[in-house]
Design a protein around this motif. Sequence first.
Motif, short mmCIF file in Angstrom:
data_model
loop_
_atom_site.label_atom_id
_atom_site.label_comp_id
_atom_site.label_asym_id
_atom_site.label_seq_id
_atom_site.Cartn_x
_atom_site.Cartn_y
_atom_site.Cartn_z
N CYS A 40 19.09 22.92 31.68
CA CYS A 40 18.77 23.98 30.80
C CYS A 40 19.07 25.42 31.11
O CYS A 40 19.41 26.15 30.27
N LEU A 43 22.49 25.59 30.05
CA LEU A 43 22.51 25.68 28.49
C LEU A 43 22.49 27.18 28.08
O LEU A 43 23.03 27.68 27.30
N TYR A 65 14.58 29.17 29.86
CA TYR A 65 14.45 27.76 28.96
C TYR A 65 14.07 28.29 27.43
O TYR A 65 13.97 27.27 26.62
N LEU A 76 14.95 28.32 20.25
CA LEU A 76 15.29 27.13 21.05
C LEU A 76 14.49 27.16 22.24
O LEU A 76 14.40 27.83 23.02
N ARG A 77 13.84 25.84 22.73
CA ARG A 77 13.52 25.53 23.92
C ARG A 77 13.89 24.54 24.67
O ARG A 77 13.88 23.34 23.96
N CYS A 78 14.35 24.59 25.62
CA CYS A 78 14.96 23.36 26.76
C CYS A 78 14.16 23.03 27.60
O CYS A 78 13.48 23.79 28.33
N THR A 111 14.81 18.13 17.52
CA THR A 111 14.92 18.00 18.97
C THR A 111 16.18 16.92 19.19
O THR A 111 16.26 16.05 18.84
N TYR A 118 15.28 17.26 26.79
CA TYR A 118 15.15 17.29 25.25
C TYR A 118 15.32 18.98 24.84
O TYR A 118 14.54 19.46 25.75
N VAL A 119 16.03 19.32 23.83
CA VAL A 119 16.01 20.74 23.44
C VAL A 119 15.31 20.78 22.02
O VAL A 119 16.06 19.99 21.14
N ILE A 140 25.18 22.23 23.89
CA ILE A 140 24.38 21.45 24.47
C ILE A 140 25.14 20.02 25.19
O ILE A 140 24.71 19.62 26.19
N LEU A 144 24.17 19.75 29.17
CA LEU A 144 23.38 18.53 29.20
C LEU A 144 24.12 17.08 28.96
O LEU A 144 24.19 16.68 27.75
#
Length: 145
Positions: A40, A43, A65, A76-78, A111, A118-119, A140, A144
């Motif tokens: 993350c 990313l 994140y 976006l939340r990683c 997601t 998971y993003v 991504i 990841l």
Amino acid sequence: MARRFARRAGYVCALLMLAGCGGAVRIEPPVPEGPAVAGCRSLAERLPRALDGEERAESDPVSPYVAVWGQGRIALRCGVPRPVTMSATDQVPELDGVAWYADPARPTLFTAIGRQAYVEVTIAREHTPQNVLIDLAAPIKAALP
């Protein structure tokens, strides 16, 4: 667990709707664990400054994140938990090499799955999800595995 996830997702969605007020956008950052932490962070360094015509904005609290564009119109939340509504038999479309689970109860929530983390991406209705998700695919994939 499912209630807590649904409450957090609802909180994020409500914040996104209020984000047009200016200033930093308040979004609760996730707490990734294990290899997701490094992925993350990687990313965060690769994300674009603009996404679907929206410029990157500040989030509160500042977190590696979380990323926000257009004062929260795209967020976006990683390192989020696995979507609780996703089952092993769900058909998940792939865009430019990234599989995206679309939550049937929340049509603006997507997601990225099958990766080190998971993003979660929330996209306001005025944006075309496919454009946003394709633009996020390269960072991504690079960050990841």
